[in-house]
Enzyme design. Structure first.
Site, PDB file in Angstrom:
ATOM      1  CG  ASP A 307      -1.726   1.239   1.366  1.00 44.05           C
ATOM      2  OD1 ASP A 307      -2.367   1.607   0.378  1.00 44.05           O
ATOM      3  OD2 ASP A 307      -1.731   1.846   2.449  1.00 44.05           O
ATOM      4  CG  ASP A 503      -1.364   2.117   6.703  1.00 50.05           C
ATOM      5  OD1 ASP A 503      -1.931   2.006   5.596  1.00 50.05           O
ATOM      6  OD2 ASP A 503      -1.061   3.208   7.210  1.00 50.05           O
ATOM      7  CG  ASP A 507      -4.198  -1.421   2.870  1.00 46.89           C
ATOM      8  OD1 ASP A 507      -4.367  -1.272   1.649  1.00 46.89           O
ATOM      9  OD2 ASP A 507      -3.674  -0.571   3.595  1.00 46.89           O
TER      10      ASP A 507
END
Length: 613
Positions: A307, A503, A507
């Site tokens: 990410d 995080d 996700d």
């Protein structure tokens, strides 16, 4: 889980008590020993046969079958002491393996607890608190400052400021105009506003994310013992050798001795010991790996998906540039803007005040402050009229031209326009910078065996591509929804085991779907930590490469222990087949093999030497 732990402890206690109690009559010359050995063996054998039957119905079988043949054969042939020793070794091995599996991921309590249980709804008698299940499309809800949007809906106010970072990965708060859609799970970062519900809670975005995580976690196979990969040929070899010794000599006890030596206790014991040691080492490095299966998956990972926001970037808006106009000095422009923004609860206002205080500027107290939610704020600072906000808001407030936007605006940057005393004062540029430790982390990952690195982001194309180019990533996929991230994880899985690092709540489904999901727990959302297989407990990206090296070394030691255990057991089996070992001697030899293999497995506790194994 508590019942399973109690069962395994009980079996281990029965086996140990039976062996010890049986030895006392032997030492005292009494004849009750065989009964005590048998009593200590039968519960372990019964539990083993039950597990074998359930596994057979699922189409599974492994080396535990040899342990069942050893115990059953020993009891039938009157070798009850050998049966008791094998029962104790097996029960001890099963207990250690269970302890390793106990470290599996916890339930998604954090993700579920974040979902609001009720909402404030406008009714005929005013505001009323209602449960989420009672909300229907068309209901008008009041979303207080800092509250989580409970259902999907549209803004029924002039504007709203929403923090969608947990859903989209976008680090900067978003201004949502009247009539535009607002996703459930986002947080009100501005003043209270009304929301017109468009979906029921069960059909909303956030509920969908919860279901995605649950489905992805349920689809994962349970942790398999590393030793089972050698089970087919080792089981066949054992049965053939034991049967051959029996047929060739006519002595069933000799065949039993082969089975006792072959009982795969070193394989059962050594692997969990090595895995637990590796888990301990990884935790010492600041990475909590939740299971032995996750540690093995980490060692085998070849594709890395990351990410952007909060993982490769800082995840918070920071002042990147000050562009003054009309003779206003940089420091004065920042001081005036920060002084006024002390009266605002906007996320960028907090970043602005932080930037000013970091530079040592002395801020004044603003007066006559007026704030338009989602637009800007105006007031007096040291008798100077200051306006901060969007270009349109500042131009309207000062009654003059809009401050000029920078021609080379960085991708994904947020611009804050400022007016001073009825004229354009300048522009402040905010951006989410790349973490300083990101390049070193990626280099360490590639040295540890990662062959492909892909950036997944819910952010726009331009900022995502800029980060990808700066870090030399192999591919960038921008504008990803939670469902889109899961699809990418599955597609990239064709190139090898996938490791996903993220995080945010957005996700969580991808973390659960990947072969190994790693959450940045130091600053990330609690939901991602619950869905992930491992959590980075410190705000240090370089610990990820270290954890991979630890995982690879642990897997190497575990594999080495399995091979050593099979090799030593095979040598003992041959000796037993030739008549050099009785069943009891074979059981004692197996205990010595256990000790040797376990000591080797404990090497995983030693410090990682930073070599990729």
């Amino acid at each position: 889980m508590p019942d399973e732990a109690a069962r395994r402890i009980l079996l281990l206690g029965i086996a140990a008590a039976g062996l010890v109690a049986g030895l006392l009559p032997v030492l005292l010359g009494r004849g009750a020993a065989e009964w005590l050995f048998t009593i200590g063996t039968l519960p372990v054998l019964a539990a083993l046969l039950r597990d074998l039957w359930h596994g057979f119905r699922r189409g599974e079988f492994g080396l535990d079958l040899i342990a069942a043949l050893s115990m059953g054969g020993a009891l039938l042939l009157g070798e009850s002491l050998a049966a008791a020793v094998v029962a104790l070794m097996y029960a001890g091995g099963e207990f250690l393996e269970f302890r390793a599996r106990q470290r599996a991921r916890a339930e998604m309590t954090a993700l579920l607890s974040r979902v609001p249980r009720s909402a404030m709804r406008h009714g005929a008698k005013g505001l009323e608190e209602v449960p989420l299940d009672a909300i229907a499309p068309g209901d008008r809800l009041l979303i207080a400052r800092g509250a989580v949007v409970p259902v999907d809906g549209s803004i029924d106010a002039v504007a709203a400021v929403l923090d969608t970072s947990a859903l989209t990965g976008e680090p900067l708060p978003q201004r949502i105009a009247q009539g535009e859609a607002a996703m459930s799970g986002s947080v009100n970062a501005g003043e209270a506003f009304d929301l017109l519900a468009t979906r029921r809670a069960a059909e909303s975005t956030y509920a969908g994310i919860v279901r995605l995580v649950e489905a992805a976690q349920a689809s994962k196979a349970p942790m398999a013992r590393l030793a089972d990969r050698w089970s087919v040929w080792f089981l066949a070899f054992t049965v053939l050798l034991a049967g051959g010794a029996w047929i060739a000599t006519g002595d069933a006890v000799r065949g039993l001795a082969v089975l006792v030596v072959a009982t795969p206790c070193p394989l059962i014991l050594a692997v969990p010991v090595a895995i637990i040691a590796g888990l301990s080492r990884a935790a010492g490095a600041g990475v909590l790996v939740k299971s032995g299966g996750a540690l093995e998956a980490m060692a085998r990972a070849r594709v890395l998906l990351l990410d952007k926001t909060g993982t490769l970037t800082i995840g918070r808006a920071r002042l990147a540039a000050i562009l003054p106009e009309n003779g206003v000095a940089e420091e004065e422009l920042l001081r005036l803007a920060a002084s006024l923004d002390q009266a605002s609860g906007h996320v960028l206002a907090q970043a602005l005040v932080e930037a000013a205080t970091t530079r040592g500027l002395t801020l004044s107290t603003p007066i006559a402050v007026q704030e338009a939610p989602g637009e800007g704020i105006a007031g007096l600072v040291d008798d100077r009229q200051v306006a901060i906000g969007s270009a349109t808001y500042v131009a309207t407030t000062i009654g003059g031209p809009t401050p000029a936007a920078p021609p080379d605006q960085p991708p994904g940057a947020a611009l804050v326009f400022i007016g001073v005393d009825g004229a354009p004062g300048g522009v402040l540029v905010f951006e989410d910078p790349i973490r300083p430790d990101a390049p070193a982390m990626l280099a360490g990952m590639r040295r540890a065996g990662i062959g492909r690195v892909v950036l997944l982001s819910g952010d726009a194309e331009a900022p995502a591509q800029a980060v990808g180019r700066a870090l030399g990533l192999d591919s960038v996929v921008a504008g990803c929804t939670p469902e889109g991230k899961v699809a990418v994880v599955r597609a990239e899985g064709q190139a090898g085991p996938v490791m996903m690092i993220g995080d945010g709540v957005n996700d969580a489904p991808a973390l659960a779907a990947a072969a190994i999901g790693i959450a940045m727990g130091a600053r990330g959302a609690a939901a991602s930590s619950e869905a992930a297989d491992a959590v980075v407990l410190v705000d240090r990206l370089d610990r990820l490469a270290q954890a991979i090296r630890i995982a690879r070394r642990t897997l190497h030691i575990a594999r080495q222990s399995v091979i050593a255990g099979i090799g030593l057991s095979s040598a003992g089996m041959v000796a037993a087949a030739l008549g050099h070992l009785t069943p009891v001697e074979g059981a004692l030899l197996q205990e010595a093999i256990d000790v040797a293999v376990i000591l080797n497995a404990l090497r995983a506790l030693r410090g990682d030497d930073d070599r990729a194994i």
